[in-house]
Write a protein that holds these residues in place. Structure first.
Motif, short mmCIF file in Angstrom:
data_model
loop_
_atom_site.label_atom_id
_atom_site.label_comp_id
_atom_site.label_asym_id
_atom_site.label_seq_id
_atom_site.Cartn_x
_atom_site.Cartn_y
_atom_site.Cartn_z
N SER B 66 0.85 -1.19 0.00
CA SER B 66 0.00 0.00 0.00
C SER B 66 0.88 1.23 0.00
N VAL B 67 0.38 2.24 -0.66
CA VAL B 67 1.08 3.51 -0.68
C VAL B 67 0.24 4.51 0.09
N VAL B 68 0.83 5.16 1.05
CA VAL B 68 0.10 6.06 1.93
C VAL B 68 0.42 7.50 1.53
N TYR B 69 -0.60 8.23 1.20
CA TYR B 69 -0.44 9.64 0.83
C TYR B 69 -0.97 10.48 1.98
N HIS B 70 -0.11 11.31 2.54
CA HIS B 70 -0.56 12.25 3.57
C HIS B 70 -0.77 13.59 2.89
N LEU B 71 -2.03 14.02 2.88
CA LEU B 71 -2.34 15.26 2.16
C LEU B 71 -2.86 16.28 3.14
N THR B 72 -2.54 17.52 2.84
CA THR B 72 -3.12 18.58 3.66
C THR B 72 -3.42 19.76 2.76
N SER B 73 -4.30 20.60 3.23
CA SER B 73 -4.62 21.80 2.48
C SER B 73 -4.02 22.98 3.21
N THR B 74 -3.22 23.75 2.53
CA THR B 74 -2.59 24.87 3.21
C THR B 74 -3.56 26.02 3.40
N ALA B 75 -4.66 26.02 2.66
CA ALA B 75 -5.62 27.11 2.80
C ALA B 75 -6.67 26.78 3.85
#
Lengths: 371, 151, 358
Positions: B66-75
């Motif tokens: 599995s590939v884990v993507y940690h995403l966040t929104s800077t806005a």
């Protein structure tokens, strides 16, 4: 292999900068395509100091693995240990004694100042001025002495353990830190006089290595490099850990996006770090330095992600636990790695000398990139 | 945006999304198929606006990758973790390096050490190891009798 | 009072009386040659020592202090080490040019020594076009540097050599123009005439602001011509590792190193001669008593003192400033220094015609 040829088919010169080169600060290897003096492409070749710390950590217990991380970003090894400890504490849901928190934050900020001082000297050296290096080492030495007394080491601290810190402070700690603060405050104007205000320095850095805020975010540039482009990414403000939510300090951002902006962020950040230490140094509470933990730590099944702000940017420690005594998978999201990925974008179109200024202000630490 | 609101939003985009329980950030499990268009929506949807990929991790679960993507929104300041499943024998996931440029290096790292091929990646080569290196060191079944010391 | 002039004339008279005409000249020639080479060795050693001490004190450290009293023999020890090292020649290099290059640079540096007046009437060759000769020969050094860069078969060396060529060719212009300002004022190209024209005051004082501008331009140009920081782009160790001498080792490297210091000495000696009166003591107009006191200091001391002061200035630059970028370097010359020195030259000419100078 392309780099074995002298030129490519457009007649551009291809040169290897590194792995042994005075301004790559370690074993970074860049293959640069040069058109005259203009950089057309920068391609990093990594792995010269790859030790597979992630794989190593998989076979080390939760108490042991943070010691390996001191060898990642060796200039902020204390903060690396901190990130590891935070991740484990998150898994164990430990409450850290107040005294330990104070000690951790003070040492974090001291580490940050020391790292920025070294960076400052090294940047000036990259730009051809040798003298600043010695000036920055004069004050850095005082921090190293404090570290030596407190942690027993000057570079790889290994002082923070899950649950607190390893030993109590040295009795002279407060006195020496205050002495350093007074000394550094009286000397910081020399930093500005020697380098910041220098016309040649400003010409070398202003408008050089520009990266827009959108690109900086897209490349995941954090720390002073990202903040130089106006990207508010200080983990201490956004996701406060330890005492940072109770402290008064500014998140430094500059809008320039060029090497000079990144430079100014770091210079101003040193003052903020001193400010933080001043708020804490007189109020270190008495009490335990470690929370009660079992001899063998076992994390519950699940994912634990801790983020801290090192001197170079956001360090993430991502532990995937299967419930055992060692992590199943551990990932270090190192700031230098992401910052380096933007180098090509920033350096293309500039001169060879600009590349050195750009690299210098990215503050690359190669073991941090290779891990 | 709180996790609940985010959850609703994502369920609109991806009906029947499988969320993990009891995690710090909203965690979503999905298959490699359909990941790329979903990722594009995460980035481009005004209400979500995940513009900052702060971590990309490849994990070797013995049955699958599995590939884990940690995403966040800077806005908007919300965070989402996407775990994408890949096949054990032929792990392949579409690249996201045209969406988040930091993925270019992170995907090369994952390819180098875990052997996950990111289709559509412009320059998928080994990053740390030699080009002729055999095997992917971070895999659980990787053996290197010379350099690896078993504790 | 000690005087080199008297010493020389005593030796010359003695040789004349014992050996007769042709032999005396030959012996004098040999002596001059030996003295020049000895001067080079001593200059190299002393300037390297001075540089290290100056750098050390600017960098809050002590500098060499172990070998000999106050580390005086440190550079001797370093030279011995370099002499004993193997002089490697890279496999792909053009061997003939590669080995010739350091000598080219060195010979160019040695040639300029000829017209320099070290003391009153103590000069190897008082050629009537002295200043022109200096300007002409000093640009020969660039050929040696280009040779070194090209023949090393190394891309860093080539880049360094190209930079150096561009730099020396450009800065030659403003150096020449600023020298010309004094030539106009003194009305002669001959070094001894230029010095004698400063008997009632140095040009930097007599010539008002235009000469001060010319002096500043000259110092900048000399720093650039000798490839010294902040204009050390040819070496630029953080960019090109060591520039044109990347592949050199042992004594061949030492020759480049030595030539750099000789060039600094010569540049500063020319500057001292032209702007600060060379061996001429500090005289003020008609103050007879004051001038007489000044005359008591030997002329060689005046010359060395002024030269060392200028060398110190150039060292001070090196340990203070960051390096310029290559385009900024050329901008500085073509956009600022050259127009300034041209206009300045016009003003100086006007000043000379109208007799406004002191």
């Amino acid at each position: 292999m392309l780099e074995e040829l002298g030129t490519n088919d457009q007649g551009d010169m291809i040169i290897n900068v590194g792995p042994q080169h005075p301004s790559t600060h370690g074993v970074l290897h860049l293959v640069i395509t040069l058109h005259g003096e203009t950089v057309k492409k920068v391609e990093p070749h990594l792995g010269y100091i790859h030790r597979s710390i992630e794989k190593m950590s998989e076979s080390l217990s939760y108490r042991q693995f943070s010691y390996v991380t001191s060898r990642m970003d060796y200039l902020s090894s204390h903060i690396n240990n901190h990130a590891c400890a935070l991740a484990v504490e998150k898994g164990l849901q430990l409450e850290i004694p107040g005294r330990a928190q104070y000690i951790r934050v003070i040492l974090d900020e001291l580490t940050r100042i020391a790292s920025h001082q070294l960076w400052w000297g090294a940047l000036a050296m990259d730009l051809g001025a040798f003298t600043p290096f010695f000036y920055s080492f004069r004050e850095r030495e005082m921090i190293n002495e404090v570290m030596e007394e407190t942690c027993g080491a000057r570079l790889t601290m290994n002082y923070i353990v899950p649950g607190g810190v390893m030993f109590d402070l040295h009795p002279d700690f407060q006195k020496k830190v205050k002495l350093f603060l007074a000394e550094f405050k009286s000397k910081i104007h020399e930093y500005n006089e020697l380098v910041t205000g220098n016309v040649i320095f400003q010409n070398r850095t202003k408008g050089v290595g520009y990266i827009s805020k959108e690109n900086a975010i897209s490349y995941g540039m954090t720390g002073p490099s990202g903040r130089g482009s106006g990207f508010k990414c200080d983990v201490r403000k956004l996701h406060p850990y330890e005492l940072y939510d109770q402290l008064k300090f500014e998140e430094i951002t500059e809008e320039g996006g060029d090497a000079f902006a990144r430079y100014m962020v770091r210079i101003r950040e040193m003052e903020q770090s001193m400010n933080i230490i001043e708020q804490l140094i007189d109020n270190i509470p008495e009490g335990d330095i470690q929370a009660k933990t079992k001899a063998v730590l076992k994390l519950p099944k699940g994912d634990f992600y801790s983020r801290v702000e090192t001197a170079r940017g956001e360090l993430g420690v991502y532990i995937i636990s299967e419930g055992g005594t060692t992590p199943y998978r551990i990932k270090y999201r190192s700031p230098g790695f992401s910052n380096l990925s933007a180098l090509n974008d920033m350096a293309v179109g500039g001169k060879l000398g600009d590349l050195m200024a750009t690299m210098g202000t990215l503050d690359l630490v190669i073991p941090d990139i290779d891990r | 945006m709180t996790n609940e609101e985010l959850k609703l939003k994502i369920e609109e985009l991806l009906p029947g999304a499988a969320f993990e329980e009891g995690t710090e950030w909203l965690t979503l499990n999905m298959d490699a198929e359909g990941f790329k268009p979903f990722a594009q929506q995460l980035r481009n949807n005004e209400a979500l606006n995940f513009d900052y990929l702060f971590c990309l991790t490849a994990v070797d679960w013995k049955t699958h990758f599995s590939v884990v993507y940690h995403l966040t929104s800077t806005a908007i300041r919300h965070t989402l973790v996407v775990k994408v499943k890949a096949d054990k024998n032929d792990p392949a996931i579409e690249t996201v390096c045209d969406i988040w440029r930091t993925a270019e290096f992170h995907e090369r790292e994952a390819y180098d050490l875990m052997g996950i091929s990111f289709t559509g990646h412009p320059d998928l080569r080994r990053l740390f190891l030699e080009d002729d290196h055999v095997g992917f060191p971070l895999r659980k079944d990787y053996e290197d009798p010379i350099n690896m010391i078993k504790l | 009072m000690f005087s080199l002039e008297k010493l020389v004339s005593i030796i010359q008279a003695w040789l004349q009386s014992t050996l007769g005409d042709p032999w005396a000249y030959i012996v004098v020639c040999v002596m001059v040659g030996v003295a020049a080479i000895a001067l080079f060795a001593i200059l190299g050693l002393m300037l390297v020592y001075m540089e290290r001490k100056v750098a050390a004190h600017m960098q809050i450290r002590l500098g060499p202090n172990r070998v000999g009293p106050m580390g005086l023999f440190q550079t001797t020890a370093d030279t011995l080490k370099l002499v004993m090292k193997e002089g490697l020649t890279p496999d792909g290099a053009d061997k003939f040019l590669f080995n010739l290059a350091p000598f080219m640079v060195m010979i160019a540096a040695m040639l300029i020594l000829a017209p320099i007046a070290f003391a009153k009437n103590f000069q190897i060759w008082d050629i009537s076009i002295g200043v022109l000769y200096v300007a002409a020969v000093s640009s020969v050094a660039v050929i040696g540097i280009l040779m070194a860069g090209w023949s090393s078969n190394n891309k860093y060396s080539l880049l360094g050599a190209m930079r150096s060529a561009a730099q020396i060719v450009s800065y030659e212009l403003s150096a020449g123009l600023s020298i010309l300002a004094i030539v106009i004022l003194s009305g002669s190209l001959k070094i001894s005439d230029i010095i004698n024209s400063q008997a009632d005051g140095w040009w930097i004082i007599k010539g008002h602001i235009p000469v001060i501008i010319a002096f500043i331009v000259f110092i900048i140009a000399v720093t650039a011509e000798t490839n010294r920081a902040p204009f050390d782009l040819a070496e630029a160790e953080s960019e090109l590792t060591a520039g044109f001498h990347t592949e050199y080792s042992g004594m061949k490297f030492a020759l480049f190193f030595l030539a750099e210091y000789i060039n600094i000495f010569i540049g500063c000696a020319i500057g001292a001669t032209i702007f600060l009166g060379g061996w001429m003591p500090f005289h003020i107009g008609n103050w007879e008593a004051f001038n007489h006191v000044m005359d008591f200091i030997p002329s060689s001391i005046w010359f060395i003192g002024k030269t060392v002061f200028l060398i110190f200035l150039i060292m001070w630059f090196r340990w203070t400033f960051p390096r310029l970028r290559v385009d900024q370097l050329l901008n500085l010359e073509w956009k600022y220094l050259l127009p300034i020195s041209m206009v300045n030259l016009l003003i100086v000419t006007l000043m000379a015609i109208m007799g406004w100078h002191l």
